[in-house]
Structure formats: structure tokens, C-alpha cells
Motif scaffolding. Sequence first.
Motif, PDB file in Angstrom:
ATOM      1  N   THR A 103      39.916  -6.282  11.956  1.00 21.09           N
ATOM      2  CA  THR A 103      40.552  -5.898  13.212  1.00 21.09           C
ATOM      3  C   THR A 103      41.477  -4.698  12.993  1.00 21.09           C
ATOM      4  OG1 THR A 103      42.485  -7.319  12.921  1.00 21.09           O
ATOM      5  CG2 THR A 103      40.544  -8.307  13.969  1.00 21.09           C
ATOM      6  N   THR A 104      41.724  -3.971  14.055  1.00 24.77           N
ATOM      7  CA  THR A 104      42.585  -2.793  13.969  1.00 24.77           C
ATOM      8  C   THR A 104      43.981  -3.172  13.499  1.00 24.77           C
ATOM      9  OG1 THR A 104      41.355  -1.808  15.793  1.00 24.77           O
ATOM     10  CG2 THR A 104      43.476  -0.823  15.257  1.00 24.77           C
ATOM     11  N   ARG A 105      44.496  -4.270  14.006  1.00 23.36           N
ATOM     12  CA  ARG A 105      45.848  -4.707  13.643  1.00 23.36           C
ATOM     13  C   ARG A 105      45.936  -5.012  12.147  1.00 23.36           C
ATOM     14  NH1 ARG A 105      48.402  -9.705  13.255  1.00 23.36           N
ATOM     15  NH2 ARG A 105      50.642  -9.684  13.692  1.00 23.36           N
ATOM     16  N   ARG A 106      44.947  -5.724  11.637  1.00 19.87           N
ATOM     17  CA  ARG A 106      44.969  -6.060  10.216  1.00 19.87           C
ATOM     18  C   ARG A 106      44.779  -4.832   9.333  1.00 19.87           C
ATOM     19  NH1 ARG A 106      41.383 -11.663  10.590  1.00 19.87           N
ATOM     20  NH2 ARG A 106      43.038 -12.959  11.499  1.00 19.87           N
ATOM     21  N   ALA A 107      43.950  -3.917   9.780  1.00 23.01           N
ATOM     22  CA  ALA A 107      43.746  -2.679   9.028  1.00 23.01           C
ATOM     23  C   ALA A 107      45.036  -1.859   8.977  1.00 23.01           C
ATOM     24  CB  ALA A 107      42.625  -1.853   9.660  1.00 23.01           C
ATOM     25  N   LEU A 108      45.766  -1.836  10.097  1.00 24.80           N
ATOM     26  CA  LEU A 108      47.037  -1.112  10.145  1.00 24.80           C
ATOM     27  C   LEU A 108      48.048  -1.741   9.189  1.00 24.80           C
ATOM     28  CD1 LEU A 108      48.928   1.002  11.390  1.00 24.80           C
ATOM     29  CD2 LEU A 108      49.417  -0.643  13.228  1.00 24.80           C
ATOM     30  N   ILE A 109      48.162  -3.042   9.228  1.00 25.62           N
ATOM     31  CA  ILE A 109      49.089  -3.741   8.338  1.00 25.62           C
ATOM     32  C   ILE A 109      48.695  -3.511   6.882  1.00 25.62           C
ATOM     33  CG2 ILE A 109      49.902  -6.021   7.592  1.00 25.62           C
ATOM     34  CD1 ILE A 109      49.634  -6.924  10.515  1.00 25.62           C
ATOM     35  N   PHE A 110      47.403  -3.598   6.606  1.00 24.58           N
ATOM     36  CA  PHE A 110      46.889  -3.386   5.251  1.00 24.58           C
ATOM     37  C   PHE A 110      47.273  -1.996   4.737  1.00 24.58           C
ATOM     38  CE2 PHE A 110      43.171  -2.051   2.553  1.00 24.58           C
ATOM     39  CZ  PHE A 110      43.425  -2.902   1.491  1.00 24.58           C
ATOM     40  N   GLY A 111      47.056  -0.983   5.571  1.00 21.17           N
ATOM     41  CA  GLY A 111      47.374   0.386   5.171  1.00 21.17           C
ATOM     42  C   GLY A 111      48.861   0.579   4.929  1.00 21.17           C
ATOM     43  N   LEU A 112      49.702   0.030   5.800  1.00 21.24           N
ATOM     44  CA  LEU A 112      51.147   0.177   5.646  1.00 21.24           C
ATOM     45  C   LEU A 112      51.663  -0.553   4.406  1.00 21.24           C
ATOM     46  CD1 LEU A 112      52.274  -0.231   9.370  1.00 21.24           C
ATOM     47  CD2 LEU A 112      52.217   1.884   8.028  1.00 21.24           C
ATOM     48  N   VAL A 113      51.143  -1.746   4.163  1.00 22.11           N
ATOM     49  CA  VAL A 113      51.562  -2.516   2.984  1.00 22.11           C
ATOM     50  C   VAL A 113      51.171  -1.787   1.708  1.00 22.11           C
ATOM     51  CG1 VAL A 113      51.171  -4.640   1.659  1.00 22.11           C
ATOM     52  CG2 VAL A 113      51.567  -4.763   4.125  1.00 22.11           C
ATOM     53  N   LEU A 114      49.952  -1.258   1.672  1.00 30.09           N
ATOM     54  CA  LEU A 114      49.526  -0.488   0.499  1.00 30.09           C
ATOM     55  C   LEU A 114      50.450   0.706   0.263  1.00 30.09           C
ATOM     56  CD1 LEU A 114      45.617  -0.259   0.640  1.00 30.09           C
ATOM     57  CD2 LEU A 114      47.025  -1.643  -0.885  1.00 30.09           C
ATOM     58  N   GLY A 115      50.860   1.364   1.361  1.00 27.83           N
ATOM     59  CA  GLY A 115      51.753   2.509   1.232  1.00 27.83           C
ATOM     60  C   GLY A 115      53.086   2.136   0.625  1.00 27.83           C
ATOM     61  N   VAL A 116      53.654   1.025   1.065  1.00 26.57           N
ATOM     62  CA  VAL A 116      54.943   0.567   0.533  1.00 26.57           C
ATOM     63  C   VAL A 116      54.800   0.158  -0.930  1.00 26.57           C
ATOM     64  CG1 VAL A 116      56.718  -1.210   0.704  1.00 26.57           C
ATOM     65  CG2 VAL A 116      55.803  -0.159   2.789  1.00 26.57           C
ATOM     66  N   VAL A 117      53.767  -0.630  -1.218  1.00 31.46           N
ATOM     67  CA  VAL A 117      53.559  -1.116  -2.591  1.00 31.46           C
ATOM     68  C   VAL A 117      53.320   0.043  -3.551  1.00 31.46           C
ATOM     69  CG1 VAL A 117      52.026  -2.456  -4.088  1.00 31.46           C
ATOM     70  CG2 VAL A 117      52.714  -3.378  -1.861  1.00 31.46           C
ATOM     71  N   SER A 118      52.502   1.016  -3.126  1.00 37.28           N
ATOM     72  CA  SER A 118      52.199   2.142  -4.011  1.00 37.28           C
ATOM     73  C   SER A 118      53.440   2.974  -4.306  1.00 37.28           C
ATOM     74  CB  SER A 118      51.112   3.029  -3.387  1.00 37.28           C
ATOM     75  OG  SER A 118      51.566   3.650  -2.199  1.00 37.28           O
ATOM     76  N   THR A 119      54.281   3.174  -3.300  1.00 36.57           N
ATOM     77  CA  THR A 119      55.506   3.957  -3.499  1.00 36.57           C
ATOM     78  C   THR A 119      56.445   3.260  -4.474  1.00 36.57           C
ATOM     79  OG1 THR A 119      55.331   4.870  -1.252  1.00 36.57           O
ATOM     80  CG2 THR A 119      57.467   5.032  -2.344  1.00 36.57           C
ATOM     81  N   LEU A 120      56.626   1.957  -4.296  1.00 37.87           N
ATOM     82  CA  LEU A 120      57.480   1.192  -5.206  1.00 37.87           C
ATOM     83  C   LEU A 120      56.887   1.138  -6.609  1.00 37.87           C
ATOM     84  CD1 LEU A 120      58.546  -1.769  -2.865  1.00 37.87           C
ATOM     85  CD2 LEU A 120      59.937   0.178  -3.595  1.00 37.87           C
ATOM     86  N   TRP A 121      55.578   0.957  -6.675  1.00 34.75           N
ATOM     87  CA  TRP A 121      54.902   0.891  -7.976  1.00 34.75           C
ATOM     88  C   TRP A 121      55.120   2.178  -8.769  1.00 34.75           C
ATOM     89  CZ3 TRP A 121      51.644  -2.765 -10.476  1.00 34.75           C
ATOM     90  CH2 TRP A 121      50.928  -2.259 -11.568  1.00 34.75           C
ATOM     91  N   LEU A 122      54.823   3.300  -8.136  1.00 40.58           N
ATOM     92  CA  LEU A 122      54.976   4.584  -8.823  1.00 40.58           C
ATOM     93  C   LEU A 122      56.438   4.871  -9.146  1.00 40.58           C
ATOM     94  CD1 LEU A 122      52.437   6.752  -6.782  1.00 40.58           C
ATOM     95  CD2 LEU A 122      52.241   6.112  -9.192  1.00 40.58           C
ATOM     96  N   GLY A 123      57.330   4.541  -8.214  1.00 35.17           N
ATOM     97  CA  GLY A 123      58.748   4.802  -8.439  1.00 35.17           C
ATOM     98  C   GLY A 123      59.315   4.015  -9.594  1.00 35.17           C
ATOM     99  N   LEU A 124      58.935   2.735  -9.678  1.00 31.99           N
ATOM    100  CA  LEU A 124      59.503   1.845 -10.687  1.00 31.99           C
ATOM    101  C   LEU A 124      58.811   1.945 -12.043  1.00 31.99           C
ATOM    102  CD1 LEU A 124      60.037  -1.330  -8.463  1.00 31.99           C
ATOM    103  CD2 LEU A 124      61.796   0.257  -9.279  1.00 31.99           C
ATOM    104  N   LEU A 125      57.495   2.217 -12.033  1.00 32.90           N
ATOM    105  CA  LEU A 125      56.743   2.216 -13.286  1.00 32.90           C
ATOM    106  C   LEU A 125      56.397   3.611 -13.805  1.00 32.90           C
ATOM    107  CD1 LEU A 125      54.279  -0.758 -12.665  1.00 32.90           C
ATOM    108  CD2 LEU A 125      56.494  -0.769 -13.815  1.00 32.90           C
ATOM    109  N   VAL A 126      56.436   4.614 -12.953  1.00 29.65           N
ATOM    110  CA  VAL A 126      56.146   5.989 -13.385  1.00 29.65           C
ATOM    111  C   VAL A 126      57.425   6.810 -13.256  1.00 29.65           C
ATOM    112  CG1 VAL A 126      54.674   8.019 -13.045  1.00 29.65           C
ATOM    113  CG2 VAL A 126      53.732   5.720 -12.700  1.00 29.65           C
ATOM    114  N   ASN A 127      57.682   7.370 -12.095  1.00 26.88           N
ATOM    115  CA  ASN A 127      58.971   7.991 -11.786  1.00 26.88           C
ATOM    116  C   ASN A 127      59.017   8.267 -10.294  1.00 26.88           C
ATOM    117  OD1 ASN A 127      57.932  10.803 -11.289  1.00 26.88           O
ATOM    118  ND2 ASN A 127      57.442  10.661 -13.486  1.00 26.88           N
TER     119      ASN A 127
END
Length: 312
Positions: A103-127
Motif C-alpha cells: 500500500t502507498t501508506r506502508r511504502a511511505l513509512i518504509f521509505g521514511l524509516v529507511l531514511g532515518v535508519v540509514s542516517t543514524l547508521w552512517l553517522g554513528l558507524l562511519v561519520n
Amino acid sequence: MHVSLVEPEAAASGTDRPQAKDIVLSYVALMKPRIIELLLLTTVPVMFLAAQGVPPLWLVVATIVGGTLSAGSANALNCVVDADIDTKMRRTARRPLPRHQVTTRRALIFGLVLGVVSTLWLGLLVNWLSAALALTANVFYVVGYTMILKRRTSQNIVWGGAAGCFPALIGWTAVTNELAWAPVVLFLVVFFWTPPHFWSLAMRYREDYSAASVPMLPSVTTSREVGRQIVIYSYVMVATSLALWPVAGTGWFYPAVATVLGIVFLVEAHDLSSRAKDTEDLSIIKPMRLFHFSNAYLALLFVAAAVDPFIG
């Protein structure tokens, strides 16, 4: 642009429900893994160039994971914004949203969650510099290209394609935690590579873009003009690729490979332009020939940049 958060009716009938494997594959498809593969090919080799050797394995893995999540976020959000036109195009009609697999709603949530997780992942584990660059690329692709440029100008992919150039910067900063001219040159290589690469594909699917009212260059002008512009961008791309030699102080290997690859690319670009001068027949123009070679060109060029420190 039309984004609806109304949940569509399930495509399955009766009590049929999708299997867990099918659900997972649908979410993976939202991330457009084939595009991610290409982005990683412009990330990892730059890490080797930045390290002038082999970078720490853990850092490579952390950057790959973070980059995959970030690119997947941008691609999933792109699917949400473009859901209305994806249903009208043969090339995109089998994506999860047009087929009501997600569904569009789930796809939107999925995309936003990935964006948050990726930013934190790179910030904390890379720079945090790499994290900021990845987030900038994500926002630029979704807002700058998908929401603003794509449906308004025939030069959409020229400027919007800049989002796909950021992996060169991210790969460098992951190792050095600072920017330099070498990754900027590689950023520009991808920037000038994108129009010939994507326009050759768009020529093949120009009827799709016309049906979806997307002003991609091949759908709004003649093949002759598209071929002319492809040649121009190809020359600038090859010249930019050779600029890495003096800027990064590479050895002989990279410029040798870049020269050979560049000559072949220019021959292919000129051939396409020549075939497109007096016809609109795609069976004669054969645009996918340049498209497929462009993928190989970029991969081999970046691999040459990675290998050069070991040879030069």
C-alpha cells in the motif's frame, strides 16, 4: 504529482494472502536493488582510492549497508511519489505499488524509516559528514528530481541525476572524513555520464514517458537532437574522467583505462547519433546498445581508479 494515502483494495481474492517471501520481495523491489548495485559500484572503489590501498573491511561493510539503506529509502519514496505515472508506463507497471503488492501508506513509512535508519547508521558507524551527504542525496532525489524537476523540464535528468553522483563523495569521506578535489571530479564524471546513460534508455521507452506526460528529452524532441546532446555530454564526461589523473596524482593505469574506455564510449555515442539522424525507428537507432555499454563503462572506470594505487 499525486500521492494518495488511501489503501487500495487487495489484489488477491477470497482468503488468499501473500506469502511472507512475497511480501519481503515486494519491499526489496521498492528499494530498486539494480540501481543500488550501480551506486555501490561508485562508492567502494572510491574508498580504495581515498585509502591509497585497502580500507578497513568493517568500514567498507558499514558504508555499503548505510548506502544501501539510504538509496533504498530514496527509491521507495520515489515509488510513492511516482505511483500515478508508474501505472501508465510499461517499464514501471510491474513495480509493487501499481500492482497493489504494497500500500502507498506502508511504502511511505518504509521509505521514511529507511531514511532515518540509514542516517543514524552512517553517522554513528562511519561519520556524520558521510551521513549528511547521504541524506542530502536522498532529499535531492525525492524532492528536487522526483517532485519538482521530473514533470516540469526536459532537462530533468541532467540536474536531478546529481543525486546519483553523491556516492563518490560518500565513499571518499567515509575514509577521510573530509572532502577533496578527487571525489569532486568523480562526482562530475557521474553527473555528465547520466544524460547519455539515461537518455539512451529513455529513447527505448519514449512512448511510456509520453503516455505518462513526463517531458523526458527523447519524448519531446527528435532522436537526432537527443543523439546530438548525448555526443556533447559524452565528450565532457570523457574529458572530466581524464582530469582525475592530475588532480588525484594517479599512476599510469587509471589514465590508460580511462582513455580506452572513453574512446569506445565516444565511438558508441557517435554511432547512435549517426543512426538517429534520419530516422525515428528504434530498431535502427538501437539506443540500448549505448545504455548497456554505459553501465560497463562506469563500473570499469571506477574499478580502474580503485586498482591504480596498487599498480601505479
